[in-house]
Scaffold this active site. Sequence first.
Site, PDB file in Angstrom:
ATOM      1  N   TYR A 279      -6.946   7.952   3.182  1.00 54.80           N
ATOM      2  CA  TYR A 279      -5.798   7.081   3.464  1.00 54.80           C
ATOM      3  C   TYR A 279      -4.507   7.687   2.904  1.00 54.80           C
ATOM      4  O   TYR A 279      -4.365   7.852   1.688  1.00 54.80           O
ATOM      5  CB  TYR A 279      -6.033   5.713   2.839  1.00 54.80           C
ATOM      6  CG  TYR A 279      -5.188   4.605   3.413  1.00 54.80           C
ATOM      7  CD1 TYR A 279      -5.673   3.803   4.444  1.00 54.80           C
ATOM      8  CD2 TYR A 279      -3.913   4.335   2.924  1.00 54.80           C
ATOM      9  CE1 TYR A 279      -4.913   2.777   4.967  1.00 54.80           C
ATOM     10  CE2 TYR A 279      -3.146   3.315   3.448  1.00 54.80           C
ATOM     11  CZ  TYR A 279      -3.656   2.532   4.469  1.00 54.80           C
ATOM     12  OH  TYR A 279      -2.893   1.512   4.990  1.00 54.80           O
ATOM     13  N   TYR A 329       0.146   5.841  12.397  1.00 53.41           N
ATOM     14  CA  TYR A 329      -0.265   4.864  11.386  1.00 53.41           C
ATOM     15  C   TYR A 329      -0.947   3.690  12.061  1.00 53.41           C
ATOM     16  O   TYR A 329      -0.292   2.830  12.637  1.00 53.41           O
ATOM     17  CB  TYR A 329       0.979   4.405  10.624  1.00 53.41           C
ATOM     18  CG  TYR A 329       0.742   3.339   9.585  1.00 53.41           C
ATOM     19  CD1 TYR A 329       0.309   3.669   8.304  1.00 53.41           C
ATOM     20  CD2 TYR A 329       0.973   1.999   9.874  1.00 53.41           C
ATOM     21  CE1 TYR A 329       0.106   2.689   7.349  1.00 53.41           C
ATOM     22  CE2 TYR A 329       0.784   1.013   8.914  1.00 53.41           C
ATOM     23  CZ  TYR A 329       0.351   1.367   7.657  1.00 53.41           C
ATOM     24  OH  TYR A 329       0.154   0.404   6.709  1.00 53.41           O
TER      25      TYR A 329
END
Lengths: 379, 143
Positions: A279, A329
Amino acid sequence: MTAIAGVGYTPFTKDSGVSTLTLACRAVLAALEDAGLTADDVDGLATHRVGDSAPPTLVGPALGLTDLAWHLDQFGGGSVSHAVVGQAALAVAAGLAETVVCYRAINARSEFRMGGTGRGVPASPEVQYQAPYGYVAPPQQYAMYARAHMLKYGTKAEHFGHLAVTQRANAAKNPRALMRTPITLDDYLASRWIAEPFRLLDCCLETDGACAVVVTTAERARSLRRPPVLISAAAWGGGTSHLSAPDADPTVTAAAALAPRLYAQAGLGPEDVDVAEIYDCFTYSVIVQLEDYGFCAKGEGGPYVASGATALDGPLPVNTHGGFLSEGYVHGVNHIAEAVSQLRGDAGDRQVPGAEVALSTAQPGYILPATSALILRRS
Amino acid sequence: MAYRPEPDRDSREWWERIARHEFAVQRCDICGTTRFPARAFCPACRSEAWHWQDVEPEGRVESWIVNHQAFVPGRRQPYVVVMVRLAAVPGCLVYGNWHGERPPEPGERVRASFDRIDETLTLVNWTPAGSLDPHPHQRTSFR
Ligand SMILES: [Zn+2]
């Protein structure tokens, strides 16, 4: 044993021009198509969101699914992205549902930007101690922790830059990626300040798009169109809030506590991981997780990245799709989908040869005090 | 100001004390653990018995950022937010704006300045401990 049988995407853009409900439906159908299934096979839906997207109770009826056996509308940001897949795997393992599609649909550029712009300051009892000082957005919070790491361990801007450059090189090989033009360390250092010590190129893209994965039993997945990818471990958990009152060191994340549980579940260790999709809301997020998931010693994340270890041809290729920094994203789900691609061997020019074990991780717990992660295996 | 804190049932009295320039944390009546921000339960022993304890509004700079964007409307950029580890409660980090003519230094000792916004609101910002200005809100903070 459960498996991921398909992955699906919408295009990643800066303005989708459609609702998150539409994006969600498109990604769900694309993932089912990839698996060789149709919407009629679906009996479960799951998502995570922060009040900014379409829940399963809208997506189900929109696709004509009026009798879902199981669904999950998980409140939360990137901390819970991987927990959603873990929960779906539990539902499938328990026999509550057979085919669960986990999705995230987001208009994070054109409608609801993270960190306040486009909506109010989030309601949390801790915000009152920060927002009056103009401290509200994720890039600020991550920059604060990044500097603490720099001061404690000597992590340098060049380390962050090396990571951004490496991930952009991966994105150049990914037709889906929003940002494919290679960058240099000088480009990184010349990019404008956002919140020192972060520059523009430390920050993830703001993206409109959706991504989905199909979770079913390993046995069923073997009879479907694509090679199944086994969910070898799924772990999630909470820790100390880093917002106002961390008992611990702000350079350590919830991942440090979670990692041993995750590895034990899989019967594997960091040395067994062939590819990691980590992440990367910001560059620092990857560096601290490389430490907390045990790929290098505490404090050594910066030099580890600068050594080239995380490049496509390095010992631990990281964010082979370009990550949030360069692909787009989609709040964690695109990291899971990329891990699936790598293990199926269909990642094209960016394929890591012979990848058998992948780690994929969620936001490590700086903003919401929780994190989650998956270990996936080639069948 | 763009954002006004909204005290809740746990925090209201803390803000009222700040308005009187009293810097307090909670101390557990049973085990003595101090905590901030305000909560009903002691995380160490789960007791609900506690009292306010005034502490020196001092700490050390653990990190800071220099903001170059208007993260909230109405802020002149660049502005500095500091993360301060309280001397009296080492497990606690607090935030505020920086009242200094220069950037903070790592580990620098700082002291709270109580900046009155209006009749009902005072904010806590941070000033280098070596050069405490008695009227910090009357000058511009570091950029
Ligand atoms: Zn106690």
